[in-house]
Design an enzyme around this catalytic site. Sequence first.
Site, PDB file in Angstrom:
ATOM      1  N   HIS A 191     -18.035  46.012 -23.442  1.00 25.09           N
ATOM      2  CA  HIS A 191     -19.173  45.097 -23.262  1.00 25.09           C
ATOM      3  C   HIS A 191     -19.195  43.958 -24.272  1.00 25.09           C
ATOM      4  O   HIS A 191     -20.263  43.458 -24.638  1.00 25.09           O
ATOM      5  CB  HIS A 191     -20.496  45.872 -23.314  1.00 25.09           C
ATOM      6  CG  HIS A 191     -20.825  46.580 -22.036  1.00 25.09           C
ATOM      7  ND1 HIS A 191     -20.934  47.951 -21.937  1.00 25.09           N
ATOM      8  CD2 HIS A 191     -21.064  46.110 -20.781  1.00 25.09           C
ATOM      9  CE1 HIS A 191     -21.229  48.290 -20.695  1.00 25.09           C
ATOM     10  NE2 HIS A 191     -21.300  47.192 -19.968  1.00 25.09           N
ATOM     11  N   GLU A 210     -11.757  46.696 -21.631  1.00 28.49           N
ATOM     12  CA  GLU A 210     -12.586  45.637 -21.043  1.00 28.49           C
ATOM     13  C   GLU A 210     -13.488  44.969 -22.056  1.00 28.49           C
ATOM     14  O   GLU A 210     -14.198  45.628 -22.807  1.00 28.49           O
ATOM     15  CB  GLU A 210     -13.441  46.227 -19.913  1.00 28.49           C
ATOM     16  CG  GLU A 210     -14.299  45.199 -19.207  1.00 28.49           C
ATOM     17  CD  GLU A 210     -14.926  45.726 -17.932  1.00 28.49           C
ATOM     18  OE1 GLU A 210     -15.956  45.165 -17.504  1.00 28.49           O
ATOM     19  OE2 GLU A 210     -14.408  46.701 -17.350  1.00 28.49           O
ATOM     20  N   GLU A 265     -16.143  38.641 -16.562  1.00 26.67           N
ATOM     21  CA  GLU A 265     -17.373  38.748 -15.769  1.00 26.67           C
ATOM     22  C   GLU A 265     -18.422  37.742 -16.195  1.00 26.67           C
ATOM     23  O   GLU A 265     -19.307  37.396 -15.407  1.00 26.67           O
ATOM     24  CB  GLU A 265     -17.942  40.162 -15.848  1.00 26.67           C
ATOM     25  CG  GLU A 265     -18.536  40.527 -17.203  1.00 26.67           C
ATOM     26  CD  GLU A 265     -19.062  41.951 -17.239  1.00 26.67           C
ATOM     27  OE1 GLU A 265     -20.294  42.104 -17.372  1.00 26.67           O
ATOM     28  OE2 GLU A 265     -18.257  42.883 -17.141  1.00 26.67           O
ATOM     29  N   HIS A 301     -15.900  42.073 -11.077  1.00 26.44           N
ATOM     30  CA  HIS A 301     -17.111  42.716 -11.579  1.00 26.44           C
ATOM     31  C   HIS A 301     -18.062  42.849 -10.395  1.00 26.44           C
ATOM     32  O   HIS A 301     -18.276  41.896  -9.650  1.00 26.44           O
ATOM     33  CB  HIS A 301     -17.718  41.823 -12.661  1.00 26.44           C
ATOM     34  CG  HIS A 301     -18.978  42.329 -13.252  1.00 26.44           C
ATOM     35  ND1 HIS A 301     -20.205  41.730 -13.023  1.00 26.44           N
ATOM     36  CD2 HIS A 301     -19.220  43.370 -14.083  1.00 26.44           C
ATOM     37  CE1 HIS A 301     -21.141  42.379 -13.698  1.00 26.44           C
ATOM     38  NE2 HIS A 301     -20.572  43.376 -14.338  1.00 26.44           N
TER      39      HIS A 301
END
Length: 382
Positions: free
Chosen positions: A192, A216, A242, A292
């Site tokens: 994140h 990610e 994303e 995403h």
Amino acid sequence: MRITGISTHVVGTPWRNLTYVLVHTDEGLTGVGETRMLGRTDALVGYLREAEANHIAGSDPFAVEDLVRRMKYGDYGRAGEIVMSGIAVVEMACWDIKGKALGVPVWQLLGGKVTDRVKAYANGWYTTERTPEAYHKAAQEVVARGYRALKIDPFGTGHFELDHEQTRYAVSLIEAVRDAIGPEAELMLEMHGRFSPATAVRLARELAPFRPAWLEEPVPPENLKALEKVAAKVDMPIATGERIHDRIEFRELFESQAADIIQPDVGHIGGILETRKLAATAETHYTLVAPHNVGGSVLTAASLQLGACTPNFKILEHFNDFADAEIKKVVRGAPHVVDGHFEVSHAPGLGVELDVDAAAEFPQQKARFDLWAEGWEKRSPK
């Protein structure tokens, strides 16, 4: 055929509000689009109200390129997340109308299919106690449903750093999940975008024995040099993208060679064709595409149209079998996963329809997702 107007419908759950847009035409055909906004749903609805008057009403729904260009550049100010998301929902709906009018699925209009099935990975499956034992059981249930890939963020409220105790706990969670799903299933590791390069590299090395399929957003998305630093020091694929809302802004990411997998959100980057153009550019850089997708069934259906016709499409994220699964009933023809894959739809347009009456059963909520809030990861079991 001309667009006569649009209507918006917000479907709410405790952690996400989904915005559906119906585009209406003078020939009676209606198309549907969807996106998920974080804390900006009202702003999106407000933008769409202005865009309807300025750009959408009276437009030809077949002239997708022209409508997207006008919405993106016709207000002069630089388009960001809200504008690009507004473009996306209208663009999806226009493709839906076009496919229905011609009697073909959208993928047929974008070059034809290259696959009959699109692989899925599960997300949102971990709404349980945050312990190795509970995660082991929950991950087993994911595999039992046929999934052969799943994603998890095991890092709690880490911000740039993660102390030794939290690190060991994160490792214990990933160890339990890998044990539950076996050696063959793909395990995506989500960060994140909240660690420093040094912390991201250290955590990646700690978790390397469990063979993550990708790492990610290891660092915040604004600094590509930081991402390059991580990519140079870890031996696993890097996934990101994303939070990039314009395909043009991917240029520097491609030039950096720091990402192996890009993750555009079809609902935030201007829609299906914009994402298809981006995927074609990614292919010239030997980069895979894994969108995403934290939306509902319309956004999933739109992403699958892309997956059907894109040679470098890797896999599609899917929440709706686990988190707020009841919202699937607001969409007729909702895509579903069998044996870890979506079957490519041959229905005209997107192949789905919004049930407005069912959508009304889920009013908008004060949904939030704050990664910096203490305990955000300890979501109550649903």
